[in-house]
Design a protein around this motif. Structure first.
Motif: not given
Length: 302
Positions: A186-196
């Protein structure tokens, strides 16, 4: 019936009877072989003696039971074919480097000696043709990545022997890294919503006999997070081995090793090697199926 099929029949039988007494004479009879030749062939195909293999599979099941139940350790030992607390503890510590009491107290992830599916050593399929065995589906295809993809996560150094087809035991460093990353994801920003979610193996600056493993998640290009590692997957063509299992635990505990072994043989058959990294691409699991892909860069052997 091929020789490997006879041995596979007994592997299946052993798995069904891990909590019962198992005799070599009964196994040999099931395989339609003499006890001498059965043990010789078993060692050749499984890389363990019959009794050593049975002990390792019993330890695997016992460790699962220890993690999920509060039964006395003696009762667990007796339930899985060990004749005393001392024998069980000695075997457990030799396999995993800690006692059953320490394992239950620390709740670490373990590598197990995986039940082989010998068909994967002898049957070959073409690209795009699925191979189905024991609730598992494997298929090899090619994918072309049109633009780079970026991943951020945690990395650690692991022994290469832990990647060798589910044939080693001990604390599972890669699984422990995933558990740690899961608590911090949860600390990682800019995660792609449908990413792997993403695992990567590469040499980096690992010492001899080891490699670097990274557990991460897909993020927007250019994302860099202090205290975390980054990996950019280049735009190019990849050879992709996709495989399904009945659930996520089965996928990462045994199917991943079986697919690795199959893919190693598949590449050798097609006169291919790879570059200095390999990728695990994780997809969302459902109640019916779990799916994972291994991505590598194919390089023709000259």
């Amino acid at each position: 019936m091929h020789a490997w099929e006879s041995i596979q029949t007994t592997l299946d039988l052993i798995e069904e009877r891990l909590s019962e007494e198992i005799s070599i004479d009964d196994l040999a009879n099931t395989a339609n072989l003499s006890p001498f030749y059965y043990q010789r062939l078993f060692k050749r195909l499984v890389n363990k003696t019959v009794m050593e293999y049975i002990k390792l599979r019993r330890l695997a099941k016992a460790s699962e039971y220890l993690a999920e139940n509060k039964s006395r350790i003696l009762d667990v030992a007796l339930s899985f074919g060990f004749d005393s607390h001392e024998t069980f503890t000695r075997s457990f510590k030799k396999a995993y480097g800690l006692t059953p009491e320490e394992y239950r107290a620390n709740s670490v992830k373990l590598n197990q000696f995986v039940k082989p599916e010998l068909i994967l050593n002898y049957v070959m399929v073409d690209e795009g043709v699925p191979l189905i065995t024991d609730g598992m589906v494997i298929e090899v295809n090619r994918k072309k990545l049109s633009k780079p993809r970026t991943f951020v996560g945690l990395e650690g150094e692991i022994p290469i022997c832990q990647l060798m087809g589910g044939e080693t035991t001990g604390i599972a460093i890669a699984k422990e890294l995933w558990m740690k990353f899961g608590r911090q994801k949860h600390n990682i920003p800019n995660q792609i919503p449908d990413g792997n979610d993403f695992g990567a193996l590469y040499m980096g600056n690992a010492k001899e006999g080891n490699c670097i493993y990274m557990a991460g998640v897909e993020v927007e290009p250019g994302t860099s997070v202090e205290g975390y590692s980054s990996f950019e997957l280049p735009a190019r063509e990849y050879l992709v081995c996709g495989f399904e299992a009945e659930n996520f635990d089965e996928l990462v505990d045994s199917a991943v090793f079986k697919a690795d072994k199959f893919m190693e043989r598949w590449m050798k058959k097609h006169n291919l090697t790879t570059t200095d990294f390999a990728i695990e691409m994780y997809y969302p699991s459902t109640s019916e199926v779990a799916y994972l892909e291994h991505w590598i860069v194919p390089v023709p052997i000259k």
